[in-house]
Every structure is written in C-alpha cells, then in structure tokens.
Design an enzyme around this catalytic site. Structure first.
Site, PDB file in Angstrom:
ATOM      1  N   LYS A 210     -41.771 -34.898  -4.175  1.00 37.01           N
ATOM      2  CA  LYS A 210     -43.187 -35.057  -3.809  1.00 37.01           C
ATOM      3  C   LYS A 210     -43.991 -33.834  -4.273  1.00 37.01           C
ATOM      4  O   LYS A 210     -43.398 -32.802  -4.623  1.00 37.01           O
ATOM      5  CB  LYS A 210     -43.314 -35.231  -2.292  1.00 37.01           C
ATOM      6  CG  LYS A 210     -42.844 -34.025  -1.464  1.00 37.01           C
ATOM      7  CD  LYS A 210     -42.821 -34.348   0.019  1.00 37.01           C
ATOM      8  CE  LYS A 210     -42.316 -33.160   0.838  1.00 37.01           C
ATOM      9  NZ  LYS A 210     -42.134 -33.501   2.253  1.00 37.01           N
TER      10      LYS A 210
ATOM     11  N   ARG B 276     -32.033 -35.836   2.532  1.00 38.28           N
ATOM     12  CA  ARG B 276     -33.226 -35.666   1.690  1.00 38.28           C
ATOM     13  C   ARG B 276     -33.414 -34.172   1.426  1.00 38.28           C
ATOM     14  O   ARG B 276     -33.732 -33.401   2.319  1.00 38.28           O
ATOM     15  CB  ARG B 276     -34.454 -36.255   2.392  1.00 38.28           C
ATOM     16  CG  ARG B 276     -34.296 -37.723   2.763  1.00 38.28           C
ATOM     17  CD  ARG B 276     -35.555 -38.291   3.393  1.00 38.28           C
ATOM     18  NE  ARG B 276     -36.010 -37.551   4.552  1.00 38.28           N
ATOM     19  CZ  ARG B 276     -35.556 -37.717   5.773  1.00 38.28           C
ATOM     20  NH1 ARG B 276     -34.620 -38.613   6.044  1.00 38.28           N
ATOM     21  NH2 ARG B 276     -36.025 -36.986   6.767  1.00 38.28           N
TER      22      ARG B 276
ATOM     23  N   TYR C 248     -64.681  -7.097  -8.159  1.00 36.34           N
ATOM     24  CA  TYR C 248     -65.771  -7.503  -7.260  1.00 36.34           C
ATOM     25  C   TYR C 248     -65.777  -6.667  -5.987  1.00 36.34           C
ATOM     26  O   TYR C 248     -64.743  -6.439  -5.378  1.00 36.34           O
ATOM     27  CB  TYR C 248     -65.614  -8.978  -6.863  1.00 36.34           C
ATOM     28  CG  TYR C 248     -65.860  -9.942  -7.996  1.00 36.34           C
ATOM     29  CD1 TYR C 248     -67.118 -10.031  -8.600  1.00 36.34           C
ATOM     30  CD2 TYR C 248     -64.845 -10.758  -8.453  1.00 36.34           C
ATOM     31  CE1 TYR C 248     -67.338 -10.926  -9.634  1.00 36.34           C
ATOM     32  CE2 TYR C 248     -65.066 -11.666  -9.488  1.00 36.34           C
ATOM     33  CZ  TYR C 248     -66.312 -11.733 -10.075  1.00 36.34           C
ATOM     34  OH  TYR C 248     -66.538 -12.614 -11.105  1.00 36.34           O
TER      35      TYR C 248
ATOM     36  N   ARG D 184     -45.132 -37.663  13.976  1.00 35.43           N
ATOM     37  CA  ARG D 184     -45.981 -37.895  12.801  1.00 35.43           C
ATOM     38  C   ARG D 184     -46.085 -39.401  12.546  1.00 35.43           C
ATOM     39  O   ARG D 184     -47.018 -40.018  13.024  1.00 35.43           O
ATOM     40  CB  ARG D 184     -45.400 -37.138  11.595  1.00 35.43           C
ATOM     41  CG  ARG D 184     -46.331 -37.023  10.427  1.00 35.43           C
ATOM     42  CD  ARG D 184     -45.899 -35.971   9.422  1.00 35.43           C
ATOM     43  NE  ARG D 184     -44.590 -36.227   8.790  1.00 35.43           N
ATOM     44  CZ  ARG D 184     -44.033 -35.428   7.892  1.00 35.43           C
ATOM     45  NH1 ARG D 184     -44.644 -34.311   7.513  1.00 35.43           N
ATOM     46  NH2 ARG D 184     -42.870 -35.715   7.359  1.00 35.43           N
TER      47      ARG D 184
ATOM     48  N   CYS E 204     -59.699 -11.960  -9.063  1.00 34.14           N
ATOM     49  CA  CYS E 204     -60.787 -12.819  -9.535  1.00 34.14           C
ATOM     50  C   CYS E 204     -60.268 -14.249  -9.727  1.00 34.14           C
ATOM     51  O   CYS E 204     -59.086 -14.512  -9.560  1.00 34.14           O
ATOM     52  CB  CYS E 204     -61.320 -12.305 -10.869  1.00 34.14           C
ATOM     53  SG  CYS E 204     -61.740 -10.556 -10.863  1.00 34.14           S
ATOM     54  N   MET E 205     -61.174 -15.146 -10.108  1.00 34.86           N
ATOM     55  CA  MET E 205     -60.748 -16.534 -10.300  1.00 34.86           C
ATOM     56  C   MET E 205     -59.731 -16.657 -11.437  1.00 34.86           C
ATOM     57  O   MET E 205     -58.775 -17.424 -11.343  1.00 34.86           O
ATOM     58  CB  MET E 205     -61.961 -17.427 -10.597  1.00 34.86           C
ATOM     59  CG  MET E 205     -61.601 -18.900 -10.667  1.00 34.86           C
ATOM     60  SD  MET E 205     -62.970 -19.953 -11.126  1.00 34.86           S
ATOM     61  CE  MET E 205     -63.878 -20.058  -9.609  1.00 34.86           C
TER      62      MET E 205
HETATM   63  C1  PLP Z   1     -40.865 -33.199   2.614  1.00 34.12           C
HETATM   64  C2  PLP Z   1     -39.886 -34.026   3.322  1.00 34.12           C
HETATM   65  C3  PLP Z   1     -38.507 -33.771   3.192  1.00 34.12           C
HETATM   66  C4  PLP Z   1     -37.966 -32.558   2.454  1.00 34.12           C
HETATM   67  O1  PLP Z   1     -38.015 -31.440   3.307  1.00 34.12           O
HETATM   68  P1  PLP Z   1     -37.440 -30.016   2.828  1.00 34.12           P
HETATM   69  O2  PLP Z   1     -37.591 -29.147   4.020  1.00 34.12           O
HETATM   70  O3  PLP Z   1     -38.308 -29.589   1.702  1.00 34.12           O
HETATM   71  O4  PLP Z   1     -36.039 -30.253   2.421  1.00 34.12           O
HETATM   72  C5  PLP Z   1     -37.628 -34.650   3.783  1.00 34.12           C
HETATM   73  N1  PLP Z   1     -38.084 -35.710   4.499  1.00 34.12           N
HETATM   74  C6  PLP Z   1     -39.387 -35.969   4.668  1.00 34.12           C
HETATM   75  C7  PLP Z   1     -39.797 -37.148   5.466  1.00 34.12           C
HETATM   76  C8  PLP Z   1     -40.328 -35.132   4.095  1.00 34.12           C
HETATM   77  O5  PLP Z   1     -41.629 -35.388   4.282  1.00 34.12           O
END
Ligand code: PLP
Length: 372
Positions: free
Chosen positions: A41, A222, A268, A139, A314-315
């Site tokens: 993601k 994950r 700046y 969530r 700066c930018m």
């Molecule tokens: C972002 C996310 C992950 C990954 O989490 P990490 O801490 O980066 O390993 C796993 N599951 C869900 C639902 C997430 O939103």
C-alpha cells in the site's frame, strides 16, 4: 521504467534485492505452513508499488495487499497477476470491477454484501472476499458472532460471492506488553471457530506480530514495514528473530559551495548565523521532496562524515555546514550508509517525533526512484 530525464542528483535508491532477501528469510522463519502477504500500500511504502510487488512475488510471497481499490486496480493494470487483497474499505460500486479483475476485497458487514447484490443482479465473475474482524483496533470490521452469522447467511445464499478468507489487525503488537494482542487474538479465534467451515486464509499478524509472536502466524501474515527492512518499533527492533535488510536510501550531491565570513546569515528568517569562517554547501533537496522543515539540524553524510543541515530547510534546497572545502558534485547521503556511518529513517522519525512509517511514505513523487 523512468519516463522523464533526471538531471537533478536527488534520488531514492531502492534495493529490490533487500526486499527479496527479507521475503526469503521470512519464509525460512515461518516454515511452510504460513504464506506471506506482501503489503505494498501507499506506493509500496514509498518504494514503488509495482516494482516491490513483482520482487516480493518473485521471492516467494503468495499474495500482495493494498489499502485502497485504486491501488489494487493499478497493480492489476500493471500486469501483477497473482492474488491482490484490498485491506481497507471498498465502496459498493467497486464490487463489479473487483470481480472482473479478480481483486479480493475486505468486507466488514452484511449491508455491504446486500448492497452489492442489489446493485449487480448478475455478476460476470465471482467476487472473492475476506471478512474483516475488529478484534480491538476499532477501525473497520465486524465485532460479534451475530454479525458474522448474518453475513455468512447472505454469502451462503449467492453463487456470486466466495468467502476466501477472514482476518483481523492488531493495534499494539509492537509494544512491550503482549496482553492487548493476546486478547485480540482470542476474540478473533472465537469468531473464526464459529464459522461452519474454515476459509482458505485465516490471517492476523502484521510485521510486529509476525516477528514477535510466531504462534499467531495462522495461514498467512501481512508483512508491511519490515518487508522494507525497518522494525515497526524500537522494541521489535531489539527482538528481531532474523536480520532485516534496509531497502531505501536517499541520495543527492552538493550543488554549490562557498566560504562565508563570520556573521553571515543562512536561509529564510536568517536564523542561522556563521560563528566563524564556514564552508557552506547547498543541496538540491527540500521539503517538497520530503525533507521536512523539522529536520533542520539533522545530520547528513558527506565524505563518510556526519554534517549538520543549517538554517531553515527550503522547499527545494537546503544548506549544510561542511567541515572543509568540498567540490560541487560531492555525494551527500540523507538516508543510508557511507563508510562506517549510517543515517536511518528511524533517526529522522525520532527527530520529528513520529514513526518510520510516516517517513518512508513522505518521500514525494518528485524524487525519482532508482532501482538496483
Ligand atoms: C498496513 C497494514 C498492515 C501492515 O502493517 P505493518 O506494520 O507495516 O507490517 C497489515 N494489515 C493491515 C490491515 C494494514 O492496514
């Protein structure tokens, strides 16, 4: 892959070999009962979603996951052919496209399924879903067995929707105390065990839980932040079961060098004043690249030495105080290694009062990604 020329020397160097190694070592650690879902993601945590997805799948990840429908569609359009899971909420209007592209979506309640079935009298293909359980994150996800049963009843009544998995997400797995994670795991497993039949993939662990609690690995994990070689927290970093390889460095070069006399103001607001004769270098990177203004004072690596950023960032440019005269074109490392020194995203995160996740996704589009 780059379509434009890159005259500016500011670049993010992405080491896909590090990502492959992290997947390979993770596979050895997990054994062959648990598969890896590579989390790509937010443009692969700033590394490039397509490149990371390809590298991770090639190295042995079973599947990739993203947060949004658009991210999933982009991966599919770029030719990623394996399973793609959208972990965040999808609008009902996405269901048809998801089925068409064989994208798996997370579902949190029966209303969503009913809405999808109402909107699509006939589906060209079946829609694969993973039920999301809220075991304590607060969530998205269903929270009790009644909600699960009413969702399952509707799924059972249609041929168009296939239950491929069920998952939850831990909120405190990176902390010293394991009690909140234990409570979440138990709540999740109670719901999983209430299913008439176990779906193909039951998964709970993020990077932190994967690394600290192998007993929660289930069918899949994950893996996000640690795919990119970073630990989710200091505590996890001190308790790693195997070494993680960092996959991103941020490089630039000195673009201008001058000797200033004592009392000269820099940038700046004129907030930095030279305290003697000083060599000041200018580097073409600024907050529009992700070098946040709060990083003033942060050290960078030049010639193997730590050198401070001076004055307001700066930018598009920033200034450093050089230890001696140096040439235009001299390499400057903002994140990465040079000689025996290393500046990490964790160091930036500490300085900015945030977490490395926020740093890695803050390197902006203007910075070209160069793949090793
Ligand atoms: C972002 C996310 C992950 C990954 O989490 P990490 O801490 O980066 O390993 C796993 N599951 C869900 C639902 C997430 O939103």
């Amino acid at each position: 892959m780059q379509t434009s020329v890159n005259y500016r020397p500011t670049k993010a160097i992405v080491n896909l070999e590090a990502i492959r190694e992290n997947i390979e070592n993770l596979n050895i650690y997990l054994g062959n009962t648990t598969s890896i879902i590579a989390v790509v993601k937010a443009d692969g945590y700033g590394h490039g979603e397509v490149e990371v997805a390809l590298a991770a799948l090639e190295a042995g990840a079973a599947m990739v996951s993203v947060a949004t429908p658009d991210e999933a569609v982009r991966l599919r359009m770029a030719g990623i052919s394996g399973d793609i899971l959208v972990m965040g909420p999808s609008p009902i209007s996405f269901a048809k496209k998801a089925a068409e592209l064989s994208i798996t979506v997370a579902v949190s309640d029966v209303d969503w399924i009913q809405g999808v079935l109402q909107e699509n009298k006939i589906f060209p293909q079946t829609l694969k879903i993973h039920v999301k359980v809220d075991s304590g994150m607060g969530r998205i996800g269903l929270r009790d067995v009644n909600a699960l049963h009413s969702l399952m009843a509707v799924v059972a009544s249609t041929q168009h929707i296939v239950l491929d998995g069920i998952f939850t997400h831990f909120s405190c797995a990176d902390e010293v105390s394991s009690s909140a994670t234990e409570v979440q795991f138990k709540m999740f497993m109670d719901l999983v065990n209430a299913l008439p039949e176990k779906p193909r993939l039951v998964h709970a662990s993020n990077s932190a839980a994967t690394l600290l609690y192998p007993e929660y690995a289930l069918d899949a994990i994950r893996f996000g932040i640690s795919l990119y070689g970073m630990a989710p927290s200091k505590y996890v970093g001190e308790n790693l079961p195997f070494k993680l390889e960092r996959s991103l460095e941020l490089h630039s070069e000195l673009a201008y060098v001058k000797l200033l006399s004592k009392g000269s103001a820099i940038s700046y607001g004129g907030t930095y004043i030279t305290t003697g004769e000083e060599w000041i270098g200018t580097i073409p990177i600024g907050y529009a690249d992700g070098l946040r203004r709060g990083l003033r004072g942060q050290e960078v690596l030049i010639g193997g030495k730590r050198v401070p950023i001076v004055g307001t960032i700066c930018m598009d440019q920033c200034m450093v105080r050089l230890p001696e005269e140096m040439s235009v074109g001299e390499k400057v490392i903002f994140i990465g290694r040079q000689g025996t020194e290393e500046v990490t995203m964790e160091e930036w995160a500490e300085k900015l009062g945030t977490i490395p996740y926020e740093i890695t996704v803050s390197i902006t589009k203007r910075v070209p990604r160069v793949y090793l």
